[in-house]
Design a protein around this motif. Structure first.
Motif, PDB file in Angstrom:
ATOM      1  N   GLY A 166     160.366  93.250  -1.755  1.00 11.48           N
ATOM      2  CA  GLY A 166     160.603  93.978  -0.483  1.00 11.48           C
ATOM      3  C   GLY A 166     159.920  95.404  -1.176  1.00 11.48           C
ATOM      4  N   HIS A 168     158.946  99.493  -0.285  1.00 10.68           N
ATOM      5  CA  HIS A 168     159.241 100.615   0.755  1.00 10.68           C
ATOM      6  C   HIS A 168     157.999 101.574   0.612  1.00 10.68           C
ATOM      7  N   SER A 175     150.821 103.619   0.432  1.00 16.24           N
ATOM      8  CA  SER A 175     150.966 103.339   1.537  1.00 16.24           C
ATOM      9  C   SER A 175     149.536 103.266   2.466  1.00 16.24           C
ATOM     10  N   GLU A 182     145.075  95.994   4.888  1.00 20.29           N
ATOM     11  CA  GLU A 182     145.727  95.233   6.063  1.00 20.29           C
ATOM     12  C   GLU A 182     144.458  95.321   7.092  1.00 20.29           C
ATOM     13  N   ASN A 252     150.071  91.918   7.020  1.00 26.18           N
ATOM     14  CA  ASN A 252     150.582  91.760   8.244  1.00 26.18           C
ATOM     15  C   ASN A 252     151.952  91.067   8.030  1.00 26.18           C
ATOM     16  N   ARG A 254     156.209  91.930   7.452  1.00 26.12           N
ATOM     17  CA  ARG A 254     157.056  92.762   7.032  1.00 26.12           C
ATOM     18  C   ARG A 254     158.541  92.175   7.229  1.00 26.12           C
ATOM     19  N   GLU A 255     159.313  92.389   6.264  1.00 28.45           N
ATOM     20  CA  GLU A 255     160.606  91.748   6.475  1.00 28.45           C
ATOM     21  C   GLU A 255     161.782  92.895   6.391  1.00 28.45           C
ATOM     22  N   GLU A 257     164.264  95.177   4.877  1.00 29.62           N
ATOM     23  CA  GLU A 257     164.396  95.474   3.164  1.00 29.62           C
ATOM     24  C   GLU A 257     165.481  96.596   3.307  1.00 29.62           C
ATOM     25  N   ASP A 270     164.797  99.264   6.411  1.00 32.13           N
ATOM     26  CA  ASP A 270     163.570  99.163   7.167  1.00 32.13           C
ATOM     27  C   ASP A 270     162.908  97.947   7.045  1.00 32.13           C
ATOM     28  N   ASN A 271     161.948  98.068   7.892  1.00 34.19           N
ATOM     29  CA  ASN A 271     161.151  96.743   8.196  1.00 34.19           C
ATOM     30  C   ASN A 271     159.987  96.938   7.273  1.00 34.19           C
ATOM     31  N   SER A 272     160.100  96.464   5.981  1.00 30.94           N
ATOM     32  CA  SER A 272     158.972  96.910   4.975  1.00 30.94           C
ATOM     33  C   SER A 272     157.957  95.674   4.469  1.00 30.94           C
ATOM     34  N   HIS A 273     157.217  96.391   3.852  1.00 34.97           N
ATOM     35  CA  HIS A 273     156.091  95.272   3.172  1.00 34.97           C
ATOM     36  C   HIS A 273     156.928  94.377   2.358  1.00 34.97           C
TER      37      HIS A 273
END
Ligand code: FMN
Length: 464
Positions: A166, A168, A175, A182, A252, A254-255, A257, A270-273
């Motif tokens: 993951g 952040h 970012s 994306e 697209n 997100r998991e 993290e 967080d819901n991260s890449h």
């Protein structure tokens, strides 16, 4: 880059200066390394090299830039006296990185999918609530698919499996690069370097979203950084890194993290890449670096460089800034600026410009040029005597928050606050500091030094 300007070169330099302690007792990467780093840092101790990490043959170094003296050493200076000046001079002289065919980081190349294994690296777990092992000192390099700009950033990475991490991503430039990839449904090719010269690490956190930070690192080192192409992705990495992890940030996806005990002193999830790892290249006997989130190294990597960057930015805008200091304990959120005020509006204009222009600064205070911004008591004195809350306060609500700030508002907003603690120009006389003639001050200081010398002699005699 001068090939010797890598992590090993810096460790050698520390050793020569008696500022590196090798620990050959076996230590566990689960909490123990973290606690060694924290306890040594509390005592302002030496940099550490863990020779035996339980279950691994790879060594770990930490607390490298734990003091201003060691930061100066990374710039090749004997002490910190000329640090700011050196930073500003080198930063102004552009040096481009250089592409090379190969380098020490290619001594071992692992790119068959079944052999790639992140869990074979000794990645520490720092705090008891952390969601697992975290790479805290991984420098991400990538290219913007929209503009072609290459740059780098420091991003926390959670090990989620042999080939999955993951990442952040809340700050530019990386970012932004990921968002641009994306948009066209594509992954972002990325290289994560572990174990580089501290000046490369320092440059990776400079706030400059539209410049190539590998170029900034080259300028600060005074010679081009050598870059090698990755094996499996379209990215580059320092040829003298200890380890490079190659991979793709999935579009697209997100998991969850975290949690991870952050530089703020709080856990943050967080819901991260997500990165799918495609290869690992490394030296035969790599050393990787651990960056504890709350030790002095974090504020020293960001502090003096951030100060130099802000002074430059404010002076370029025409503000007569004398000095500027980021408070070490504020996690880069508080800053004090001393200003030679030419017009009554200068402090307010400066505060608006600074607070909206520098994402990580949340609270700022402007003082007159008779105040020493590196002395927290002096700044406190100025606030106590030159500030009125109803007329000298600048409040800017609803700017983008730092992701890790636990007090941020719904929707990721924060309020920034500035204090104008300067005396009104027309009341200069009333705000004149009490003082003593300088010749008397110096004479008394000399006498006190002599007396102290005599006292020490006397003490020595009585001891014998
Ligand atoms: C110790 C440390 C850890 C960081 N971790 C992250 C991170 O996990 N994610 C992120 O987006 N930025 C992180 N950053 C900030 C980025 O590296 C960023 O590129 C850099 O600070 C640029 O500053 P800016 O956000 O003001 O442009 C971290 C900075 C430091 C000092």
């Amino acid at each position: 880059m001068n090939p010797t300007k890598d992590l090993r070169h810096f460790l050698e330099l520390l050793k020569k200066n008696g500022d590196l302690l090798s620990i050959d007792t076996e230590v566990d990467s689960r909490f123990e390394i973290s606690e060694f780093l924290r306890q040594f840092d509390k005592e302002r101790g030496p940099a550490l090299l863990f020779e035996k990490v339980k279950g691994h043959s790879i060594r770990i170094a930490g607390n490298l830039i734990g003091t201003r003296k060691r930061l100066a050493l990374a710039f090749g200076l004997p002490d910190e006296e000329k640090l700011l000046e050196t930073y500003q001079r080198r930063r102004a002289r552009k040096i481009e990185p250089r592409r090379v065919r190969t380098g020490p980081v290619k001594q071992v190349v692992i790119k068959e999918k079944r052999r790639v294994d992140l869990t074979a690296l000794p990645i520490p777990i720092y705090h008891e609530g952390d969601g697992g092992p975290y790479i805290t000192c991984g420098i991400a390099t990538a290219k913007d698919p929209a503009s072609g700009l290459r740059s780098m950033g420091l991003h926390r990475l959670q090990i989620k499996g042999k080939t999955r991490m993951g990442i952040h991503l809340s700050n530019p430039p990386i970012s932004r690069f990921a968002a641009n990839a994306e948009k066209s449904g594509k992954p972002l090719d990325i290289a994560i370097s572990l174990g580089v010269h501290p000046v490369i690490l320092l440059a990776s956190i400079v706030s400059s979203p539209s410049e190539d930070k590998v170029g900034i690192a080259s300028s600060l080192l005074g010679s081009p950084i050598h870059l090698v192409r990755c094996e499996t992705v379209d990215a580059e990495a320092p040829a003298h890194a200890e380890v490079v992890i190659e991979g793709k940030i999935l579009p697209n996806v997100r998991e969850m993290e975290g949690p991870f005990g952050e530089t703020s002193g709080y856990y943050f999830s967080d819901n991260s890449h997500v990165i799918e790892v495609t290869a690992i290249t490394r030296r035969k006997d790599p050393i990787i670096q651990a960056l504890h989130p709350t030790v002095s190294e974090v504020s020293l990597l960001g502090g003096p460089a951030g100060e130099a960057e802000m002074i430059q930015m404010l002076r370029a805008r025409g503000f007569a800034v004398q000095d500027l200091a980021i408070s070490q304990s504020s996690n880069r959120t508080h800053v004090a600026i001393s200003l030679h005020k030419n017009h009554e509006s200068d402090p307010r204009q400066l505060l608006h410009y600074l607070l909206s222009g520098v994402p990580y600064i949340k609270h700022a205070v402007v003082v007159d040029d008779d105040v020493n911004v590196h002395d927290a008591e002096d700044v406190d004195w100025a606030i106590a005597t030159r500030f009125q809350g109803d007329q000298d306060l600048v409040v800017i609500p609803d700017l983008k928050a730092r992701a890790i700030d636990p007090s941020k508002k719904e929707g990721n907003f924060m309020t920034k606050v500035g204090l104008d603690a300067t005396a009104p120009l027309r009341l200069r006389e009333r705000f004149k500091r009490i003082s003593i003639p300088s010749r008397v001050r110096e004479k008394v200081a000399r006498t006190i030094r002599k007396l102290a010398g005599k006292e020490a002699q006397l003490m020595g005699r009585t001891k014998r």
